[in-house]
Scaffold this active site. Structure first.
Site, PDB file in Angstrom:
ATOM      1  N   HIS A 129     -11.788 -16.332 -21.102  1.00 59.72           N
ATOM      2  CA  HIS A 129     -11.393 -16.311 -19.819  1.00 59.72           C
ATOM      3  C   HIS A 129     -12.718 -17.138 -19.010  1.00 59.72           C
ATOM      4  CE1 HIS A 129      -8.417 -13.097 -19.639  1.00 59.72           C
ATOM      5  NE2 HIS A 129      -8.003 -14.199 -20.393  1.00 59.72           N
ATOM      6  N   LEU A 374      -7.651  -6.819 -24.455  1.00 61.24           N
ATOM      7  CA  LEU A 374      -7.212  -8.131 -24.756  1.00 61.24           C
ATOM      8  C   LEU A 374      -8.501  -9.045 -24.750  1.00 61.24           C
ATOM      9  CD1 LEU A 374      -3.840  -8.629 -22.563  1.00 61.24           C
ATOM     10  CD2 LEU A 374      -4.189  -8.291 -25.210  1.00 61.24           C
ATOM     11  N   PHE A 375      -9.650  -8.340 -24.327  1.00 55.84           N
ATOM     12  CA  PHE A 375     -10.804  -8.943 -24.530  1.00 55.84           C
ATOM     13  C   PHE A 375     -11.081 -10.107 -23.636  1.00 55.84           C
ATOM     14  CE2 PHE A 375      -9.564  -7.340 -28.963  1.00 55.84           C
ATOM     15  CZ  PHE A 375      -9.876  -6.196 -28.696  1.00 55.84           C
ATOM     16  N   CYS A 376     -10.789 -10.348 -22.294  1.00 56.48           N
ATOM     17  CA  CYS A 376     -10.830 -11.560 -21.805  1.00 56.48           C
ATOM     18  C   CYS A 376     -10.350 -12.683 -22.245  1.00 56.48           C
ATOM     19  CB  CYS A 376     -12.094 -11.640 -21.108  1.00 56.48           C
ATOM     20  SG  CYS A 376     -12.632 -10.336 -20.020  1.00 56.48           S
ATOM     21  N   ALA A 377      -9.600 -12.739 -23.322  1.00 60.23           N
ATOM     22  CA  ALA A 377      -9.125 -13.760 -23.985  1.00 60.23           C
ATOM     23  C   ALA A 377      -7.415 -13.427 -24.233  1.00 60.23           C
ATOM     24  CB  ALA A 377      -9.668 -14.007 -25.270  1.00 60.23           C
TER      25      ALA A 377
END
Ligand SMILES: Cc1ncc(COP(=O)(O)O)c(C=O)c1O
Length: 452
Positions: A129, A374-377
């Site tokens: 992100h 979701l690991f900022c992706a």
């Protein structure tokens, strides 16, 4: 290269000493164990060397660019020498600028604010992100997830060929994915961007800690990374590269340090002459400790030798991937396939398990710190999980009613001993075979051991 081949090389490189290597944590099942920090992709532990350098400097701490005293001058020298050290670490070109920021997110937002009028931005939907979102004021083209590195280049070329050929354009691409660890074809993407008159910024947040980054060889226009992922967690980051867009842009923050001259006007207003150097975007008192820590980490990694560090990391990656491949219930997430070159970042899902439950059990029962989510992706992880959507109850309860639409990520680097990845592989196998030994419940959307 097989695990056994690399094992022979490995003797030349023990893990680099990091802070916290002897920290023990309690297990929910009783007793204590040395903490296995396997979440380097989020934040890596400080190198001991970085901590020692910072501690040695701390008594000499003084203001930067603002004091006549001896310690102010010393601190200013240290700050500017750190800029030179980072420039050398990144193999920057003559005339490139190193701007100190707070993080990769900060660096990319700074660049987003420096885009020339009418700039078009091209970014793959697979980005973190921090690379995906800062371009709010630009015309952004989001490119679909490619399934091979070659497809990434073709997709970009096609999009650039369709663009307004006269306006400025910027491509933003990650060097190593924070989800799959896979390396992106940065040099080829840079060549495609330049062939179409566009510029390119490399998000090296996950690449720089694992791999040498040469601005000159990759031929990227800018590179961004964070100190806290590069074993220097003291609050600084870097944006390095071409000076022109930056020196023409509005200062990132308005204030002291960024301004060269300020004077009242006859009409009562204020005239400001801004610096055209990196200082233009470094208003306020700079974080000299954070910056010095980054320079120290750059020197430590260079002196340790990236070839050796990469060889050791590949050996650890081999161990984890081979271990996970022995568990049919585990699916490793990948965009480019098994043979893609990668760094020590591996995400996976486990059939029948809520990822938060699995990560909680790794922590509570084995003392292993990983990340789930979701690991900022989000777009990338959703694409990779596409066929894997399963309703699995919260914390594994079959009727919990939540959707296990997230994954588990294990990540490691220069400070990781073999024992941590061996324990991780053993833990995955035991949890899948025997189940958790403790009960868990959901608290604020996360699984936690039920101690009630
Ligand atoms: C690929 C990538 N880019 C950017 C970032 C953002 O870094 P920071 O949170 O230090 O700004 C991260 C953080 O996880 C990342 O993995």
């Amino acid at each position: 290269m097989s695990v056994t081949t690399i094992a022979a090389d490995r003797s030349v490189c023990a893990p680099l000493p990091v802070l916290g290597r002897d920290v023990t944590v309690p297990l929910v099942t009783g007793g204590e164990v040395t903490y296995a920090a396997l979440d380097y992709a989020a934040s890596a532990p400080a190198l001991q060397r970085v901590w020692d350098d910072v501690a040695a400097y701390a008594p000499y701490y003084g203001s930067v660019h603002r004091g006549a005293g001896y310690l102010s001058q010393l601190s200013t020298d240290l700050f500017e020498n750190s800029r030179a050290a980072v420039s050398e670490f990144l193999d920057c070109r003559e005339g490139d600028q190193v701007v100190f920021t707070r993080s990769t997110t900060d660096s990319l937002n700074l660049l987003a604010g420096a885009l020339p009028a009418g700039c078009q931005v091209f970014v793959f939907e697979t980005e973190h992100h921090a690379s995906l979102l800062p371009w709010r004021d630009a015309r952004v083209t989001y490119l679909n997830a490619p399934r091979t590195p070659g497809q990434a280049v073709e997709t970009l070329e096609r999009a650039l060929a369709d663009r307004d050929p006269y306006g400025p354009a910027l491509v933003c691409v990650t060097g190593a994915s924070n989800v799959t660890g896979e390396l992106w074809p940065v040099r080829e993407l840079a060549a495609a961007a330049h062939a179409h008159g566009a510029r390119i910024v490399l998000d090296a947040a996950q690449l720089a800690p694992h791999h040498p980054v040469s601005v000159r060889e990759l031929d990227v226009d800018w590179v961004a990374f964070s100190g806290h992922k590069l074993y220097a967690p003291f609050g600084s980051g870097v944006l390095a590269g071409r000076a022109d867009w930056l020196k023409d842009a509005e200062p990132y923050l308005a204030g002291g340090g960024a301004s060269r001259k300020v004077a009242r006007r006859a009409d009562g207003g204020v005239d400001v002459e801004w610096h055209t150097t990196a200082a233009r975007h470094e208003a306020g008192s700079p974080n000299v400790i954070g910056v010095y820590a980054i320079a120290s980490a750059c020197r430590a990694l260079t002196e340790a030798g990236f070839d050796t560090l990469v060889a050791r990391e590949q050996y650890l990656i081999g161990k984890v991937r081979e271990g996970l491949a022995e568990v049919p219930e585990v699916k490793v997430l990948s965009l480019f396939g098994d043979d893609a070159p990668r760094v020590g970042v591996i995400s996976f899902v486990v059939k029948g398990w809520n990822s938060s439950h699995f990560a909680a059990a790794l922590s509570a029962e084995y003392g292993i710190g990983v990340r789930d989510g979701l690991f900022c992706a989000h777009p990338l992880v959703r694409t990779l999980l596409g066929g894997e959507r399963e309703d699995i109850g919260e914390c594994g309860a079959p009727d919990g009613g939540t959707t296990a639409l997230n994954a588990i990520r294990v990540s490691f680097g220069a400070g990781t001993p073999d024992e941590h990845v061996d324990r991780f592989v053993r833990a995955v196998k035991e949890l899948v075979r025997d189940g958790a030994r403790w009960n868990y419940r959901t608290e604020d959307g996360r699984c936690v051991p039920d101690r009630g």
